[in-house]
Motif scaffolding. Sequence first.
Motif, PDB file in Angstrom:
ATOM      1  N   UNK A  64      49.389  39.546  35.332  1.00  0.00           N
ATOM      2  CA  UNK A  64      47.879  40.188  35.315  1.00  0.00           C
ATOM      3  C   UNK A  64      47.211  39.570  35.852  1.00  0.00           C
ATOM      4  N   UNK A  65      47.754  38.471  36.302  1.00  0.00           N
ATOM      5  CA  UNK A  65      46.556  37.244  37.057  1.00  0.00           C
ATOM      6  C   UNK A  65      46.696  37.705  38.829  1.00  0.00           C
ATOM      7  N   UNK A  66      47.629  38.532  39.482  1.00  0.00           N
ATOM      8  CA  UNK A  66      47.382  38.832  40.137  1.00  0.00           C
ATOM      9  C   UNK A  66      46.635  40.380  40.806  1.00  0.00           C
ATOM     10  N   UNK A  67      46.505  40.918  39.304  1.00  0.00           N
ATOM     11  CA  UNK A  67      45.488  42.297  39.325  1.00  0.00           C
ATOM     12  C   UNK A  67      44.315  41.437  38.443  1.00  0.00           C
ATOM     13  N   UNK A  68      43.574  40.431  38.027  1.00  0.00           N
ATOM     14  CA  UNK A  68      42.281  39.986  38.108  1.00  0.00           C
ATOM     15  C   UNK A  68      41.871  39.469  39.520  1.00  0.00           C
ATOM     16  N   UNK A  69      42.444  39.016  40.577  1.00  0.00           N
ATOM     17  CA  UNK A  69      42.784  38.424  41.563  1.00  0.00           C
ATOM     18  C   UNK A  69      42.359  39.652  42.694  1.00  0.00           C
ATOM     19  N   UNK A  70      43.609  40.675  42.457  1.00  0.00           N
ATOM     20  CA  UNK A  70      43.111  41.400  44.097  1.00  0.00           C
ATOM     21  C   UNK A  70      41.823  42.575  43.538  1.00  0.00           C
ATOM     22  N   UNK A  71      41.173  42.532  41.921  1.00  0.00           N
ATOM     23  CA  UNK A  71      40.294  43.383  41.431  1.00  0.00           C
ATOM     24  C   UNK A  71      39.252  42.949  41.914  1.00  0.00           C
ATOM     25  N   UNK A  72      39.101  41.414  42.835  1.00  0.00           N
ATOM     26  CA  UNK A  72      38.040  40.715  42.741  1.00  0.00           C
ATOM     27  C   UNK A  72      37.695  40.833  43.770  1.00  0.00           C
ATOM     28  N   UNK A  73      38.433  41.034  45.038  1.00  0.00           N
ATOM     29  CA  UNK A  73      37.596  41.650  46.282  1.00  0.00           C
ATOM     30  C   UNK A  73      36.844  39.677  46.923  1.00  0.00           C
ATOM     31  N   UNK A  74      36.005  40.481  47.731  1.00  0.00           N
ATOM     32  CA  UNK A  74      35.532  39.582  48.432  1.00  0.00           C
ATOM     33  C   UNK A  74      34.114  38.956  46.964  1.00  0.00           C
ATOM     34  N   UNK A  75      33.534  39.978  47.042  1.00  0.00           N
ATOM     35  CA  UNK A  75      32.383  39.280  46.012  1.00  0.00           C
ATOM     36  C   UNK A  75      32.510  39.393  44.339  1.00  0.00           C
ATOM     37  N   UNK A  76      33.411  40.291  44.046  1.00  0.00           N
ATOM     38  CA  UNK A  76      33.882  39.617  42.509  1.00  0.00           C
ATOM     39  C   UNK A  76      33.184  41.256  41.963  1.00  0.00           C
ATOM     40  N   UNK A  77      34.017  41.190  40.305  1.00  0.00           N
ATOM     41  CA  UNK A  77      32.857  42.075  39.559  1.00  0.00           C
ATOM     42  C   UNK A  77      31.374  41.884  39.308  1.00  0.00           C
ATOM     43  N   UNK A  78      31.203  40.972  38.941  1.00  0.00           N
ATOM     44  CA  UNK A  78      29.933  40.230  38.204  1.00  0.00           C
ATOM     45  C   UNK A  78      30.357  39.734  37.178  1.00  0.00           C
ATOM     46  N   UNK A  79      29.445  38.491  37.383  1.00  0.00           N
ATOM     47  CA  UNK A  79      29.717  37.439  35.819  1.00  0.00           C
ATOM     48  C   UNK A  79      29.832  38.042  34.312  1.00  0.00           C
ATOM     49  N   UNK A  80      30.826  38.384  33.929  1.00  0.00           N
ATOM     50  CA  UNK A  80      31.001  39.152  32.993  1.00  0.00           C
ATOM     51  C   UNK A  80      31.972  39.982  32.963  1.00  0.00           C
ATOM     52  N   UNK A  81      32.087  40.892  33.475  1.00  0.00           N
ATOM     53  CA  UNK A  81      32.892  42.110  33.948  1.00  0.00           C
ATOM     54  C   UNK A  81      34.508  41.893  34.251  1.00  0.00           C
ATOM     55  N   UNK A  82      35.043  40.759  33.930  1.00  0.00           N
ATOM     56  CA  UNK A  82      36.539  40.903  33.911  1.00  0.00           C
ATOM     57  C   UNK A  82      36.426  41.880  33.225  1.00  0.00           C
ATOM     58  N   UNK A  83      37.983  42.115  33.618  1.00  0.00           N
ATOM     59  CA  UNK A  83      38.347  43.596  32.717  1.00  0.00           C
ATOM     60  C   UNK A  83      39.917  42.654  31.878  1.00  0.00           C
ATOM     61  N   UNK A  84      40.398  42.308  32.833  1.00  0.00           N
ATOM     62  CA  UNK A  84      41.717  41.225  32.459  1.00  0.00           C
ATOM     63  C   UNK A  84      41.303  39.345  31.050  1.00  0.00           C
ATOM     64  N   UNK A  85      40.119  39.428  31.056  1.00  0.00           N
ATOM     65  CA  UNK A  85      40.168  38.658  29.698  1.00  0.00           C
ATOM     66  C   UNK A  85      40.373  39.392  28.378  1.00  0.00           C
ATOM     67  N   UNK A  86      40.326  40.204  28.175  1.00  0.00           N
ATOM     68  CA  UNK A  86      39.984  41.075  26.979  1.00  0.00           C
ATOM     69  C   UNK A  86      41.709  41.795  26.798  1.00  0.00           C
ATOM     70  N   UNK A  87      42.323  40.577  26.198  1.00  0.00           N
ATOM     71  CA  UNK A  87      43.874  40.895  26.376  1.00  0.00           C
ATOM     72  C   UNK A  87      44.902  40.775  26.871  1.00  0.00           C
ATOM     73  N   UNK A  88      43.968  41.297  28.265  1.00  0.00           N
ATOM     74  CA  UNK A  88      45.839  41.433  28.783  1.00  0.00           C
ATOM     75  C   UNK A  88      45.869  40.108  29.422  1.00  0.00           C
TER      76      UNK A  88
END
Length: 386
Positions: A236-260
């Motif tokens: 799940x850490x790998x998924x979070x890192x790969x989802x961010x790309x170069x600029x990220x999803x934006x502050x507060x928009x992480x999906x992995x922090x919601x229980x994953x």
Amino acid sequence: MKEKAIRKFKQMDWILIATIFALCSIGVLMVYSASLYLSYETTGDFHAFFKRQLIWLGLGCLVFWLASVFSYKAYGKWIKFIMLITVLLLIVVLIPGIGVERNFSRRWIGIGSFVVQPSEIAKLTMIIYFAHAYTKKQRVIENFKQGVIPPLIALGFVFLLILMQPDLGTASLILAACGTIVFCSGARWRHIFLLMGTALFMVLILAVSEPYRLKRITSFLDPYADPDGAGYQLINSFIAISSGGWTGQGLGLSSQKFGYLPEAHTDFIMAVIAEEFGLIGIYVVLGLYITFMIRGFLISRQVDDIFAKLLAIGITFKICIQMFLNLGAMSGLLPITGITLPFISYGGSSLVITLAMAGILVQLSTHRRQKLHVIEKQPIGEHVSI
């Protein structure tokens, strides 16, 4: 007196101070973002963890200020008392009913709704103790029995107490920081290599002696072999890192922090930073840590007092190796050890003690700058005793 205080204020290493508080600002912001879901699930309040972190940060800032103005030489005079208190706390935390148990580990002492982690205090205590001890041992530092061994006995006792919690990650971190002080103290190379080999062998044996530790190592080597078990957190850490790309999803928009992603606000907070701010966010954080490391090692080179040198080296190395171990675990380059990210991860004891270390480093830097200031003001040819 007033002029002296103003001069000392101006001589502070403001680059180092700005770096420290930039990291703390990122930390409190990301704790707020990463802990929202878990905070509501466990307390019913979205902001509970954030408010606690703010309180600890306020206390940490006070401790930072006190450490930055308090003479580092006094630590050497009080080290026996500091060691005694630290050892007593490490013993008390193991007593059932006093030590707070979480996830099969007893590492905390409860104080109302807050908990204190004695092993965090031990990190600073052992750095001060080793810096002071090997300063006193300079005349016999080449003698293994008289100059090198005695402080290691105290380290072994503290290592054992922390291992009983159990917390091999913190115990190994203290071992590494103290080992760095020994390395820089002037001990013979053959003695250093002997100690390094013994320490690495011992940590390796301890790492594979318990099934849960062995699982961490195997999951680090191949997390996809057990995706729903030992490898779940790293995947799940790998998924979070790969989802961010170069600029990220934006502050507060992480999906992995919601229980994953387990421990999203502590051990794996950098994965949330990567998802929300991308590689740019990672580079900013790494840049701040590199700046901290450079300033710390410059201070260790520019102070003349051996105690100050060893103290600066120990503090700088401890914070940097802790950062390295945390980021290595988060990215799958190193086994997961449960070590938090300095200045950034959620955790009161860790934040306060890290800020205390940073305050001591600022104090050492001020001492260095005062010496340089004296040299610059002397007439050419006049002898200056330092």
